[in-house]
Motif scaffolding. Structure first.
Motif, PDB file in Angstrom:
ATOM      1  N   ASP A   1       0.813  -1.149  -0.008  1.00  7.04           N
ATOM      2  CA  ASP A   1      -0.046   0.031  -0.114  1.00  7.04           C
ATOM      3  C   ASP A   1       1.020   1.228  -0.037  1.00  7.04           C
ATOM      4  O   ASP A   1       2.032   1.178   0.317  1.00  7.04           O
ATOM      5  CB  ASP A   1      -0.736  -0.004   1.418  1.00  7.04           C
TER       6      ASP A   1
ATOM      7  N   ASN B   1      -8.581  -4.486  -7.075  1.00 10.78           N
ATOM      8  CA  ASN B   1      -8.811  -3.071  -6.546  1.00 10.78           C
ATOM      9  C   ASN B   1      -9.935  -2.393  -7.018  1.00 10.78           C
ATOM     10  O   ASN B   1      -9.986  -2.566  -8.277  1.00 10.78           O
ATOM     11  CB  ASN B   1      -7.474  -2.340  -6.323  1.00 10.78           C
TER      12      ASN B   1
ATOM     13  N   PHE C   1     -11.313   1.693  -6.561  1.00  9.55           N
ATOM     14  CA  PHE C   1     -11.248   3.147  -5.850  1.00  9.55           C
ATOM     15  C   PHE C   1     -12.123   3.963  -6.618  1.00  9.55           C
ATOM     16  O   PHE C   1     -12.094   4.031  -7.767  1.00  9.55           O
ATOM     17  CB  PHE C   1      -9.752   3.329  -5.625  1.00  9.55           C
TER      18      PHE C   1
ATOM     19  N   SER D   1      -9.958   1.188   4.375  1.00  9.10           N
ATOM     20  CA  SER D   1     -10.516   2.190   3.782  1.00  9.10           C
ATOM     21  C   SER D   1     -11.282   3.287   4.588  1.00  9.10           C
ATOM     22  O   SER D   1     -11.943   2.627   5.538  1.00  9.10           O
ATOM     23  CB  SER D   1     -11.564   1.929   2.608  1.00  9.10           C
ATOM     24  N   HIS D   2     -11.564   4.443   4.437  1.00  5.14           N
ATOM     25  CA  HIS D   2     -12.320   5.257   5.373  1.00  5.14           C
ATOM     26  C   HIS D   2     -13.742   5.042   4.961  1.00  5.14           C
ATOM     27  O   HIS D   2     -14.341   4.689   3.895  1.00  5.14           O
ATOM     28  CB  HIS D   2     -12.056   6.641   5.041  1.00  5.14           C
TER      29      HIS D   2
ATOM     30  N   ILE E   1      -3.619   4.372   5.390  1.00  7.69           N
ATOM     31  CA  ILE E   1      -4.603   5.476   4.824  1.00  7.69           C
ATOM     32  C   ILE E   1      -4.250   6.834   5.739  1.00  7.69           C
ATOM     33  O   ILE E   1      -3.819   6.724   6.977  1.00  7.69           O
ATOM     34  CB  ILE E   1      -6.028   5.209   4.986  1.00  7.69           C
TER      35      ILE E   1
ATOM     36  N   SER F   1       0.465   5.773   0.546  1.00 11.65           N
ATOM     37  CA  SER F   1      -0.560   6.902   0.676  1.00 11.65           C
ATOM     38  C   SER F   1       0.096   8.204   1.084  1.00 11.65           C
ATOM     39  O   SER F   1       1.411   8.023   1.745  1.00 11.65           O
ATOM     40  CB  SER F   1      -1.415   6.847   1.968  1.00 11.65           C
TER      41      SER F   1
ATOM     42  N   ASP G   1     -14.160   0.176  -1.594  1.00 14.31           N
ATOM     43  CA  ASP G   1     -13.911   1.462  -1.322  1.00 14.31           C
ATOM     44  C   ASP G   1     -15.109   2.196  -0.999  1.00 14.31           C
ATOM     45  O   ASP G   1     -16.281   1.743  -1.401  1.00 14.31           O
ATOM     46  CB  ASP G   1     -13.119   2.133  -2.534  1.00 14.31           C
ATOM     47  N   TYR G   2     -15.087   3.487  -0.418  1.00 14.92           N
ATOM     48  CA  TYR G   2     -16.450   4.024  -0.434  1.00 14.92           C
ATOM     49  C   TYR G   2     -16.017   5.602  -0.656  1.00 14.92           C
ATOM     50  O   TYR G   2     -14.962   6.258  -0.200  1.00 14.92           O
ATOM     51  CB  TYR G   2     -16.538   3.766   1.340  1.00 14.92           C
TER      52      TYR G   2
ATOM     53  N   LYS H   1      -7.178  -5.064   3.170  1.00 16.24           N
ATOM     54  CA  LYS H   1      -7.641  -3.517   2.555  1.00 16.24           C
ATOM     55  C   LYS H   1      -8.021  -2.416   3.569  1.00 16.24           C
ATOM     56  O   LYS H   1      -8.735  -3.098   4.834  1.00 16.24           O
ATOM     57  CB  LYS H   1      -8.313  -3.379   1.400  1.00 16.24           C
TER      58      LYS H   1
ATOM     59  N   ASN I   1      -1.474  -2.020   5.037  1.00 19.78           N
ATOM     60  CA  ASN I   1      -2.299  -0.976   4.627  1.00 19.78           C
ATOM     61  C   ASN I   1      -2.302   0.409   5.353  1.00 19.78           C
ATOM     62  O   ASN I   1      -1.734   0.310   6.570  1.00 19.78           O
ATOM     63  CB  ASN I   1      -3.852  -1.367   4.849  1.00 19.78           C
TER      64      ASN I   1
END
Lengths: 71, 348
Positions: free
Chosen positions: B72, B278, B280, B165-166, B120, B74, B217-218, B163, B118
């Motif tokens: 990952d 993935n 996104f 994710s927010h 973020i 970021s 993903d969101y 993974k 991961n």
């Protein structure tokens, strides 16, 4: 190429073990194996972008990949 | 002459009718909840295909040693953080100079990591790192000071399927372990699992268990969740309980591209191809890492815009194992060559 590696991975004996990580690079592929008490998960990524994964229950990995020590 | 013309026209019409009436593969209805929503058939063979040349951004030579596996990346503050789950390292790359430093040592104490999978960025420029071996969500400042760690017992131990994710209301999405009835968990900043979603595809005790691996993903702006069972050529979009499934191989039997969904004994080792690697969101589009390619789907228009294939300076296709967007840049990773490629998303 990937099938040969998968066959090698299948050569495992049945018993249990604590968490271990094995990695090897051969025949254009990078193999990663995570062994836990229930069996081992394997993952192969090859240079041609192919990417596959599997899980062998109740087995201990006994192939050619090198064990990396997790502190 | 007129007769011949009419016959040709009739033949074309017949072919058109047959292809239009061809039914999509029915295995998709075995995917939980799909039949409750809308299915959009988007055969990738019919989408515009574009080859894009990319330049190498970092190689293992820049690090001075073999990388394990970059899992990952970021933007954190003014730097870029990379996680190498195999070597158990987190690297900081200075964006301008590309100078590389290691942030944490290996271990289980404060400012230590074992298998960091991961990462973020938080809205306050701090970072959350998911350590799959420790099953911990670790909070760091952008300078690398540890603010605390929360243990999540039901986190998947396989960093290659993990993974982070927010999600809404200051929570995170993560991959649940194999014993769970669902694949995706929602965890808050105190480490409590507040909900679970996406039912498992293969029941407990059966193969192919690797069909129970998801990516997700969101998008906060549109309150849209995207998820995919990684071995199935489809992505599911969910908004307020409404589902839309994007089916990328509607006319190809699953057993031609992957292990089918028939249940086998757990003792059988079944290889599952990771087709959807993935998903996104970026701006108004959904990006799908589909095998080695990138699919771009316009959410508002409901159209698959392009399929991108990436090539090196020699024009040879680059196998991409991992792909993500951070701070307006697309990063592509080949785990075998240990190369990382970078290009602005706007250049696509």
């Amino acid at each position: 190429m990937k099938k040969v590696l998968i066959l090698i991975i299948l050569l495992a004996t049945t018993s249990s073990s604590s968490a271990k990580l094995y990695v090897c690079v051969e025949n254009g592929c990078r193999t990663t194996i995570i062994q836990d008490s229930g069996g081992f998960a394997w993952n192969i990524q090859c240079d041609d972008y192919s990417y596959a994964s599997g899980y062998v229950q109740g087995a201990v990995y006994d192939g050619n990949c090198e064990e990396l020590t997790i502190p | 002459m007129i007769y011949k013309f009419n016959l040709s026209l009739l033949t074309i019409l017949l072919i058109g009718l047959i292809s239009c009436s061809k039914s999509p593969e029915s295995y998709l209805y075995n995917i939980p909840r799909v039949s409750d929503g809308t299915i959009i058939n988007l055969p990738i063979g019919q989408v515009d295909s574009v080859r894009v040349q990319v330049d190498t951004w970092l190689t293992s030579e820049d690090f001075g040693f073999d990388l394990g596996r970059i899992t990952d990346l970021s933007d954190i503050g003014d730097d870029i953080w990379l996680t190498d789950a195999v070597k158990g390292r987190v690297y900081k790359i200075e964006a301008e100079s590309k100078s590389i430093s290691r942030l944490f040592t290996a271990g289980r104490g404060p400012r230590e990591v074992v298998n960091p999978a991961n990462i973020i960025a938080s809205s306050d420029t701090s970072a959350y790192v998911l350590d799959t071996s420790e099953r911990a969500l670790i909070h760091f400042t952008s300078s690398g000071q540890e603010l605390g760690r929360k243990y999540i017992d039901r986190m998947i131990p396989e960093f290659f399927h993990s993974k982070l994710s927010h999600f809404k209301d200051n929570t995170f999405l993560f991959h649940l372990n194999s014993a769970s009835d669902h694949l995706i968990g929602v965890v808050d900043t105190t480490g409590n699992i507040v909900s679970e979603m996406v039912p498992r595809l293969i029941p407990v005790g059966y193969q192919p268990v690797m069909h129970n691996r998801a990516t997700f993903d969101y998008d906060k702006e549109s309150d849209l969740l995207a998820y995919a069972y990684r071995g199935i050529p489809a992505v599911i979009l969910e908004h307020d309980g409404d589902l839309t499934t994007l089916f990328f191989e509607p006319f190809v039997p699953l057993d031609e591209i992957n292990a089918d969904l028939s249940l086998r004994p757990m003792s059988e080792n079944v290889s599952v191809n990771i087709i959807i690697r993935n998903v996104f969101f970026y701006q108004t589009n959904l990006y799908v890492h589909y095998n080695g390619n990138l699919l771009v789907y316009d959410i508002d228009a409901g159209q698959l815009l392009k399929k991108y294939t990436f090539v090196d300076e020699a024009g040879d296709e680059i196998g991409i194992h991992h792909m993500l967007i951070s701070n307006d840049n697309l990063y592509l990773m080949n785990s075998f060559r240990q190369n990382i490629y970078k290009l602005p998303v706007s250049s696509l």
